[in-house]
Enzyme design. Structure first.
Site, PDB file in Angstrom:
ATOM      1  N   LYS A  58      -1.272  -3.056 -14.511  1.00 46.98           N
ATOM      2  CA  LYS A  58      -0.320  -3.520 -13.513  1.00 46.98           C
ATOM      3  C   LYS A  58      -1.060  -4.549 -12.662  1.00 46.98           C
ATOM      4  CE  LYS A  58       2.359  -2.369  -9.455  1.00 46.98           C
ATOM      5  NZ  LYS A  58       2.566  -1.417  -8.343  1.00 46.98           N
TER       6      LYS A  58
ATOM      7  N   GLY B  94       5.416   0.290   0.355  1.00 43.29           N
ATOM      8  CA  GLY B  94       5.309   1.386   1.303  1.00 43.29           C
ATOM      9  C   GLY B  94       6.261   1.331   2.474  1.00 43.29           C
TER      10      GLY B  94
END
Length: 254
Positions: free
Chosen positions: A96, A157
């Site tokens: 990733k 987040g």
């Protein structure tokens, strides 16, 4: 919905899960099981792939495909170094790709991401880049050989849900590789919304890991994604500008 296949690998679960911020390895282990995921990401700056590490010990490599990420890389060179170290240490070649030079908002750098992706693809990595919801960049990354595209729903987040819907729709419409909505999903309903927009999968970390009950939240995300997938497979009705009666308006009893 069509089967989810990335780089020739078929996935039954459309929920991918990150492994950071969990209160303990045992809770991580139980949360992964509850999520039903088949792919987990690990941050190379937080764990060791060569030394004993409690996070890695909690992950069953026979059950999950482990995908290192380059979280914390500030430019292409750092991302390349991290990816190469991961493959040398573990043999893992799924990556990733994250390049986030801004320490406050952790927004991905499009130019450095594209630069690193070009090199990693040529070196044989299976690259899943984390990007802004930028349709032009998504097409360029697909054209150079990235296996999937991972546009953000909102900042990492933030738990703000999907704030990039219009651009995600364009990416999904144009993409010939899977689209995985990553970052900012705070509730199971956010994950369901991404699937309903047409995304092939979602990746969730913080919303599960820092919940009061991570295991229960992992199960909730699993159920939300499964419900959305089944709902789309069932053929949802189109939205209408006007009301449409669900019962006949004629033939009433007198």
């Amino acid at each position: 919905m069509k089967d989810l296949v990335i780089a020739g690998r078929k996935f039954a679960s459309r929920l991918f899960v990150g492994t950071g911020k969990y209160p303990s390895p045992d809770i991580l282990r139980s949360s992964l099981k509850a999520s039903g995921t088949e792919l987990v990401t690990v941050a190379l700056r937080r764990v060791s792939l060569t030394e004993p590490d409690p996070t890695m010990a909690a992950i069953d490599f026979d059950t999950y495909l482990v995908m290192p990420n380059t979280s914390g890389a500030r430019d292409a060179d750092e991302a390349l170094r991290l990816a190469r170290l991961a493959r040398a240490a573990s043999g893992l070649d799924w990556i990733k790709l994250e390049v986030t030079p801004d320490p406050v908002y952790l927004l991905p750098d499009p130019a450095e991401t594209l630069k690193a992706a070009e090199v990693l693809v040529k070196e044989g990595f299976t690259v899943l880049p984390y990007i802004h919801a930028d349709p032009t960049l998504a097409r360029r990354l697909e054209d150079i050989g990235c296996a999937a595209i991972m546009p953000l729903g909102s900042p990492i987040g933030s738990a703000r849900g999907i704030k990039t819907e219009e651009f995600l729709r364009i990416i999904i419409e144009q993409a010939c590789v899977p689209v995985v909505v990553d970052a900012g999903l705070g509730l199971p309903s956010h994950a369901a919304q991404a699937i309903e927009l047409g995304a092939d999968a979602v990746l969730v970390n913080t919303a599960i890991a820092v919940a009061a009950d991570p295991v229960l939240m992992a199960e909730a995300f699993r159920l939300a994604v499964e419900a959305a997938v089944k709902g789309m497979a069932a053929g949802p009705i189109e939205q209408q500008a006007r009301a449409a009666a669900s019962s006949p308006l004629t033939g009433f009893l007198e």
